[in-house]
Enzyme design. Structure first.
Site, PDB file in Angstrom:
ATOM      1  CE1 TYR A  63      -3.049  -2.996   0.424  1.00  0.00           C
ATOM      2  CE2 TYR A  63      -3.659  -2.196   2.601  1.00  0.00           C
ATOM      3  CZ  TYR A  63      -3.813  -3.104   1.578  1.00  0.00           C
ATOM      4  OH  TYR A  63      -4.739  -4.115   1.701  1.00  0.00           O
TER       5      TYR A  63
ATOM      6  CG  HIS B 249      -0.727  -8.528   0.578  1.00  0.00           C
ATOM      7  ND1 HIS B 249      -0.300  -7.248   0.388  1.00  0.00           N
ATOM      8  CD2 HIS B 249      -2.062  -8.494   0.344  1.00  0.00           C
ATOM      9  CE1 HIS B 249      -1.321  -6.471   0.052  1.00  0.00           C
ATOM     10  NE2 HIS B 249      -2.396  -7.216   0.017  1.00  0.00           N
TER      11      HIS B 249
END
Length: 280
Positions: free
Chosen positions: A52, A110
């Site tokens: 991110y 992730h």
């Protein structure tokens, strides 16, 4: 709205709020302002990730909010390019530095990236980091039952969380049942759906009218009643507060069932599955 006083107890003995705050794609000063606003609205869980590219902003938002560090859980994720054990350990240390904390509250893998076959090493790294005190809670994201069973068999350690796509068009009934069986808490990304949202569906719209709330509040309440921890994201203070305000009403069993029945064959956002999608 006051800070949430209800939590989910995880299998490692820690607790998380019923609802967290998704931080993607909030970056820069605007992102810091949005995340600070979310904390002021009562959110006590900020979900971030290396990919991110906003961990520094998450840490800065917490500092600017003035909320005591121990009251907020900061989460991040190890990306696919760092699945080798030594790289995963370095990734975690780097994330802690960017967040400006000595200990990560939550760290997830992730994506499994099964074609690489290194996610068991990444999990071994998380287990070690937890034992060393760098991370309090460890979990995964976008893992299937097969992926979960492999890392549990390999280490004897069960993830506390599995963050997956989950919304009325993709309710993940089988995977949620797997989580229940294994003692894993379901965490939901894209909890309101996306392109399109289910807000216009009669099951959602009629429940919103019946309870005097917004369609988004109905969907988030549906998550809570399923035992899922949704991570809605919004940069608007009013919407942030609204999304958190779902404890003042309760959906009927029929309403929950009708919303779950909205499942669609094309409901998955990526149109694929974790065995074919790779994340760097």
């Amino acid at each position: 709205m006051a800070t949430q006083d209800l939590t989910y107890r995880l299998n490692d003995g820690t607790a998380v709020p019923l609802i967290g705050f998704g931080t993607y794609p909030l970056r820069g000063e605007e992102g810091i302002a949005a995340m600070t606003s979310a904390l002021e609205a009562g959110y006590r869980y900020l979900d971030s990730a290396v990919n991110y590219e906003n961990e520094a902003e998450v840490g800065e938002a917490l500092r600017r909010s003035g909320i005591p560090r121990e009251e907020v859980r900061l989460a991040t994720k190890v990306p696919g390019r760092f699945h080798a054990k030594d790289l995963a350990l370095r990734s975690l240390a780097d994330s802690a530095q960017r967040l400006g904390v000595e200990q990560l509250d939550v760290a997830l893998i992730h994506w499994p990236n099964p074609s690489q076959g290194l996610y068991p090493q990444a999990w071994q790294a998380l287990v070690q980091a937890q034992r060393d005190g760098l991370v309090r809670t460890i979990g995964v994201s976008n893992f299937t039952r097969t992926h979960l069973e492999r890392i549990i068999d390999d280490t004897g350690v069960t993830p506390a969380l599995n963050q997956v796509e989950l919304h009325p068009y993709f309710p993940q009934q089988q995977l949620r049942a797997t989580h229940e069986e294994l003692g894993i808490r379901t965490q939901a990304w894209s909890p309101l759906g996306k392109n399109p949202t289910p807000f216009h569906e009669p099951a959602v719209a009629e429940a919103a009218q019946a309870h005097g709330v917004s369609p988004a509040q109905v969907v988030l309440r549906w998550h809570v009643q399923l035992g899922s921890m949704p991570l809605p994201k919004s940069g608007t203070p009013a919407r942030q507060a609204e999304n958190l305000d779902v404890l003042g009403f309760e959906l009927t069993e029929a309403e929950v069932g009708a919303i779950s029945a909205l499942e669609r064959a094309d409901g998955r956002r990526f149109g694929g599955d974790p065995d074919t999608h790779e994340e760097m």
